[in-house]
Design an enzyme around this catalytic site. Structure first.
Site, PDB file in Angstrom:
ATOM      1  N   ARG A  80     -58.135  -8.437  11.950  1.00  0.00           N
ATOM      2  CA  ARG A  80     -59.315  -8.824  11.176  1.00  0.00           C
ATOM      3  C   ARG A  80     -59.713 -10.247  11.517  1.00  0.00           C
ATOM      4  NH1 ARG A  80     -60.365  -4.537  11.025  1.00  0.00           N
ATOM      5  NH2 ARG A  80     -59.806  -2.964   9.524  1.00  0.00           N
ATOM      6  N   LYS A  98     -58.901  -2.516  -5.843  1.00  0.00           N
ATOM      7  CA  LYS A  98     -60.308  -2.243  -5.540  1.00  0.00           C
ATOM      8  C   LYS A  98     -60.704  -0.821  -5.938  1.00  0.00           C
ATOM      9  CE  LYS A  98     -59.555  -5.233  -1.571  1.00  0.00           C
ATOM     10  NZ  LYS A  98     -59.480  -5.295  -0.104  1.00  0.00           N
ATOM     11  N   ARG A 141     -72.023   3.605   5.386  1.00  0.00           N
ATOM     12  CA  ARG A 141     -71.058   3.932   6.429  1.00  0.00           C
ATOM     13  C   ARG A 141     -70.123   5.096   6.093  1.00  0.00           C
ATOM     14  NH1 ARG A 141     -68.991  -1.706   8.667  1.00  0.00           N
ATOM     15  NH2 ARG A 141     -70.827  -2.520   7.671  1.00  0.00           N
ATOM     16  N   PRO A 196     -66.913  -4.607  -1.137  1.00  0.00           N
ATOM     17  CA  PRO A 196     -66.408  -4.720  -2.508  1.00  0.00           C
ATOM     18  C   PRO A 196     -64.915  -5.048  -2.553  1.00  0.00           C
ATOM     19  CG  PRO A 196     -67.684  -2.708  -2.204  1.00  0.00           C
ATOM     20  CD  PRO A 196     -67.444  -3.283  -0.856  1.00  0.00           C
ATOM     21  N   GLU A 197     -64.616  -6.172  -3.149  1.00  0.00           N
ATOM     22  CA  GLU A 197     -63.231  -6.558  -3.409  1.00  0.00           C
ATOM     23  C   GLU A 197     -63.089  -6.633  -4.931  1.00  0.00           C
ATOM     24  OE1 GLU A 197     -62.045  -9.964  -1.009  1.00  0.00           O
ATOM     25  OE2 GLU A 197     -63.498  -9.445   0.522  1.00  0.00           O
TER      26      GLU A 197
END
Length: 244
Positions: free
Chosen positions: A233, A36, A86, A2-3
């Site tokens: 990343r 976010k 997670r 989710p951004e």
DNA sequence: ACAATATCCTGCGAGC
DNA sequence: TGCTCGCAGGATATTG
């Protein structure tokens, strides 16, 4: 993951469902999104802050599953599931959202071109991709949209800010606004886990040009999409359209 | 000032 | 079939 577009989608959907309802004797006044973070404000003054991190889902009136970590129950027996495979997401009741505000830069969809340019000037040495993902720089972008924005703007993710021309900076800014709005219209990107508040997938994945397309052909020029590590990343880009 | 790494966590796909 | 291993990445902390 989710951004901004995913959290905004959830905010809009949930607002229609839960404003005016009571949760633990507090009445919900409104829902805000900051970067976010989803912030549910109560009439009594406190707020429920939620961050979905990588795999969090907020599903209204869904059926609990093995990933359901919490169920927010409202006074009318409706409920909101917090699912998180997670377990990295979290929620917390706070008396003020000042702490959140301190950690974040301007909203990606609210900053002006002049404001964007000014912020860039302060970080001449930074590489553009990790910088776009830095929430203190601009709030709301993560790995998916930073990759897509730089592809659309034809900017190599490793470029340092000081090497960008005015035209290039403007391209990044304009594509940022355009892509985020388009993604909100598609109710976000469901790569693996993301679901909207109705438990449905977001459709923006079909418009992805580079994210998780490494090894595949560039849809614009046919070159092979590359993947590199930047700031710990992965960054995907077209080596032909986004030259160093 | 910027980069790199570790941390949290678990599902998933690759490879043997 | 089943095992191990590396990867996925949002935010934060720490070290270089």
């Amino acid at each position: 993951m989710p951004e901004l577009p995913e959290v905004e989608t959830i905010r809009r959907q949930l607002a229609r469902k839960i404003i005016g309802k009571r949760l633990d004797k507090k009445t919900i006044k409104g829902l805000r999104r900051r970067g976010k973070f989803l912030i549910i404000d109560f009439k009594e003054g406190s707020s429920l802050v939620i961050h979905l991190k990588l795999t969090g889902q907020l599903v209204f009136n869904g059926r609990p599953n093995k990933y359901t970590r919490h169920i927010f129950k409202f006074n009318d027996n409706s409920q909101l599931l917090f699912n998180d495979a997670r377990k990295l997401g979290w929620w917390k009741v706070v008396e003020s959202s000042d702490n959140i505000e301190k950690r974040l830069g301007p909203e990606a969809l609210k900053i002006s071109l002049a404001g964007f340019e000014k912020a860039l000037l302060k970080r001449p040495q930074a590489r553009i991709k990790p910088l776009l993902m830095d929430q203190k720089f601009i709030a709301g972008l993560g790995n998916i949209y930073s990759d897509e924005i730089l592809f659309a703007a034809r900017i190599n993710p490793s470029r340092r800010v000081k090497t960008l021309s005015g035209g290039e900076r403007k391209r990044i800014y304009e594509n940022m606004a355009e892509i985020l709005k388009a993604a909100i219209n598609s109710k976000g990107s469901s790569v693996r886990y993301y679901l909207d508040a109705g438990g449905k997938k977001g459709a923006y994945v079909k418009y992805h040009n580079v994210y998780q397309r490494d090894g595949k052909k560039c849809l614009r020029c046919g070159a092979t999409i590359k993947k590199i590590k930047l700031g710990g990343r992965s960054a995907r880009f077209c080596p032909n359209c986004q030259k160093p």
